[in-house]
Design a protein around this motif. Sequence first.
Motif, PDB file in Angstrom:
ATOM      1  N   LEU A  18     -10.093   6.862 -12.920  1.00  0.00           N
ATOM      2  CA  LEU A  18     -11.286   7.562 -13.410  1.00  0.00           C
ATOM      3  C   LEU A  18     -10.910   8.806 -14.208  1.00  0.00           C
ATOM      4  N   LYS A  19      -9.886   9.502 -13.762  1.00  0.00           N
ATOM      5  CA  LYS A  19      -9.467  10.739 -14.431  1.00  0.00           C
ATOM      6  C   LYS A  19      -8.835  10.458 -15.782  1.00  0.00           C
ATOM      7  N   THR A  20      -8.088   9.359 -15.906  1.00  0.00           N
ATOM      8  CA  THR A  20      -7.344   9.116 -17.140  1.00  0.00           C
ATOM      9  C   THR A  20      -8.020   8.146 -18.099  1.00  0.00           C
ATOM     10  N   VAL A  21      -8.756   7.182 -17.588  1.00  0.00           N
ATOM     11  CA  VAL A  21      -9.315   6.137 -18.456  1.00  0.00           C
ATOM     12  C   VAL A  21     -10.808   6.313 -18.690  1.00  0.00           C
ATOM     13  N   GLY A  22     -11.550   6.551 -17.655  1.00  0.00           N
ATOM     14  CA  GLY A  22     -12.981   6.704 -17.847  1.00  0.00           C
ATOM     15  C   GLY A  22     -13.771   6.322 -16.620  1.00  0.00           C
ATOM     16  N   THR A  23     -15.047   6.110 -16.800  1.00  0.00           N
ATOM     17  CA  THR A  23     -15.935   5.847 -15.672  1.00  0.00           C
ATOM     18  C   THR A  23     -16.085   4.350 -15.419  1.00  0.00           C
ATOM     19  N   VAL A  24     -16.423   4.041 -14.173  1.00  0.00           N
ATOM     20  CA  VAL A  24     -16.761   2.681 -13.754  1.00  0.00           C
ATOM     21  C   VAL A  24     -18.008   2.828 -12.890  1.00  0.00           C
ATOM     22  N   GLN A  25     -19.020   2.046 -13.192  1.00  0.00           N
ATOM     23  CA  GLN A  25     -20.272   2.162 -12.442  1.00  0.00           C
ATOM     24  C   GLN A  25     -20.575   0.873 -11.697  1.00  0.00           C
ATOM     25  N   PRO A  26     -21.099   0.918 -10.514  1.00  0.00           N
ATOM     26  CA  PRO A  26     -21.293   2.103  -9.676  1.00  0.00           C
ATOM     27  C   PRO A  26     -19.979   2.513  -8.999  1.00  0.00           C
ATOM     28  N   GLU A  27     -19.744   3.803  -8.923  1.00  0.00           N
ATOM     29  CA  GLU A  27     -18.482   4.310  -8.397  1.00  0.00           C
ATOM     30  C   GLU A  27     -18.271   3.970  -6.927  1.00  0.00           C
ATOM     31  N   VAL A  28     -19.353   3.925  -6.149  1.00  0.00           N
ATOM     32  CA  VAL A  28     -19.189   3.598  -4.726  1.00  0.00           C
ATOM     33  C   VAL A  28     -18.655   2.173  -4.569  1.00  0.00           C
ATOM     34  N   LEU A  29     -19.116   1.262  -5.406  1.00  0.00           N
ATOM     35  CA  LEU A  29     -18.621  -0.120  -5.379  1.00  0.00           C
ATOM     36  C   LEU A  29     -17.172  -0.174  -5.863  1.00  0.00           C
ATOM     37  N   PHE A  30     -16.845   0.620  -6.864  1.00  0.00           N
ATOM     38  CA  PHE A  30     -15.483   0.694  -7.388  1.00  0.00           C
ATOM     39  C   PHE A  30     -14.521   1.175  -6.302  1.00  0.00           C
ATOM     40  N   PHE A  31     -14.840   2.275  -5.638  1.00  0.00           N
ATOM     41  CA  PHE A  31     -13.937   2.812  -4.621  1.00  0.00           C
ATOM     42  C   PHE A  31     -13.866   1.917  -3.381  1.00  0.00           C
ATOM     43  N   THR A  32     -14.967   1.271  -3.027  1.00  0.00           N
ATOM     44  CA  THR A  32     -14.941   0.312  -1.917  1.00  0.00           C
ATOM     45  C   THR A  32     -14.015  -0.854  -2.264  1.00  0.00           C
ATOM     46  N   SER A  33     -14.061  -1.289  -3.505  1.00  0.00           N
ATOM     47  CA  SER A  33     -13.188  -2.369  -3.960  1.00  0.00           C
ATOM     48  C   SER A  33     -11.729  -1.927  -4.025  1.00  0.00           C
ATOM     49  N   CYS A  34     -11.490  -0.671  -4.385  1.00  0.00           N
ATOM     50  CA  CYS A  34     -10.124  -0.130  -4.366  1.00  0.00           C
ATOM     51  C   CYS A  34      -9.556  -0.201  -2.945  1.00  0.00           C
ATOM     52  N   ILE A  35     -10.381   0.134  -1.964  1.00  0.00           N
ATOM     53  CA  ILE A  35      -9.946   0.082  -0.565  1.00  0.00           C
ATOM     54  C   ILE A  35      -9.667  -1.364  -0.156  1.00  0.00           C
ATOM     55  N   ALA A  36     -10.583  -2.273  -0.488  1.00  0.00           N
ATOM     56  CA  ALA A  36     -10.378  -3.688  -0.142  1.00  0.00           C
ATOM     57  C   ALA A  36      -9.107  -4.226  -0.790  1.00  0.00           C
ATOM     58  N   GLY A  37      -8.916  -3.902  -2.061  1.00  0.00           N
ATOM     59  CA  GLY A  37      -7.721  -4.354  -2.764  1.00  0.00           C
ATOM     60  C   GLY A  37      -6.448  -3.755  -2.192  1.00  0.00           C
ATOM     61  N   ALA A  38      -6.537  -2.517  -1.737  1.00  0.00           N
ATOM     62  CA  ALA A  38      -5.368  -1.851  -1.155  1.00  0.00           C
ATOM     63  C   ALA A  38      -4.962  -2.481   0.179  1.00  0.00           C
ATOM     64  N   LEU A  39      -5.889  -3.094   0.861  1.00  0.00           N
ATOM     65  CA  LEU A  39      -5.587  -3.750   2.146  1.00  0.00           C
ATOM     66  C   LEU A  39      -5.237  -5.227   1.964  1.00  0.00           C
ATOM     67  N   LEU A  40      -5.740  -5.841   0.921  1.00  0.00           N
ATOM     68  CA  LEU A  40      -5.622  -7.286   0.717  1.00  0.00           C
ATOM     69  C   LEU A  40      -4.198  -7.851   0.755  1.00  0.00           C
ATOM     70  N   PRO A  41      -3.202  -7.242   0.127  1.00  0.00           N
ATOM     71  CA  PRO A  41      -1.865  -7.850   0.161  1.00  0.00           C
ATOM     72  C   PRO A  41      -1.288  -8.041   1.569  1.00  0.00           C
ATOM     73  N   ASP A  42      -1.759  -7.268   2.541  1.00  0.00           N
ATOM     74  CA  ASP A  42      -1.246  -7.425   3.898  1.00  0.00           C
ATOM     75  C   ASP A  42      -1.936  -8.529   4.688  1.00  0.00           C
ATOM     76  N   ILE A  43      -2.669  -9.409   3.995  1.00  0.00           N
ATOM     77  CA  ILE A  43      -3.257 -10.566   4.663  1.00  0.00           C
ATOM     78  C   ILE A  43      -2.158 -11.479   5.201  1.00  0.00           C
ATOM     79  N   CYS A  44      -0.928 -11.213   4.807  1.00  0.00           N
ATOM     80  CA  CYS A  44       0.218 -12.000   5.273  1.00  0.00           C
ATOM     81  C   CYS A  44       0.781 -11.468   6.590  1.00  0.00           C
ATOM     82  N   SER A  45       0.125 -10.496   7.194  1.00  0.00           N
ATOM     83  CA  SER A  45       0.623  -9.909   8.434  1.00  0.00           C
ATOM     84  C   SER A  45      -0.472  -9.883   9.502  1.00  0.00           C
ATOM     85  N   PRO A  46      -0.292 -10.624  10.596  1.00  0.00           N
ATOM     86  CA  PRO A  46      -1.307 -10.659  11.654  1.00  0.00           C
ATOM     87  C   PRO A  46      -1.577  -9.303  12.300  1.00  0.00           C
TER      88      PRO A  46
END
Length: 159
Positions: A18-46
Amino acid sequence: MEGKTHIVGGIAAGALYLKTVGTVQPEVLFFTSCIAGALLPDICSPTSTIGRMIPLLDRLVSKTFGHRTITHSLFMLILTFMVFRLTHLPEAIELGIWIGMASHLVLDAITVKGIQFLWPLKIRVGIPVGIKTGGTLEKGILSLLTVYIAYVGYQIYLN
């Protein structure tokens, strides 16, 4: 890295975007998706945060591929991007998940174990002296990322 570090890392990566490229709307959905994406790669670990949320899928991926292999690779980033192009999800979701996943790979690449970024090649990518998961250096990174989020949040929303 631990789940909380990945969550904060995903938010920090989203804030950097957001600071370097620009805005994404809605931001709450963007940041929630950032969190989901940040956790997603560890689906390989029980034992991971997301692995405990989706217990059958985590075991299937773990048994089939192992930890920090396909889900921590350039292949998975490209595959995710291609799937998003086909599904036409809102930009906030697509971009947030992809940024979160990329932040996860960067954070895990600096750990002692590294990642198989070029999967299916069995080459581990990381730094020579990696960070121990849950150790003092990880806690320091978590603190720095938190301060960065506060700084960017102040600049974007209160300045």
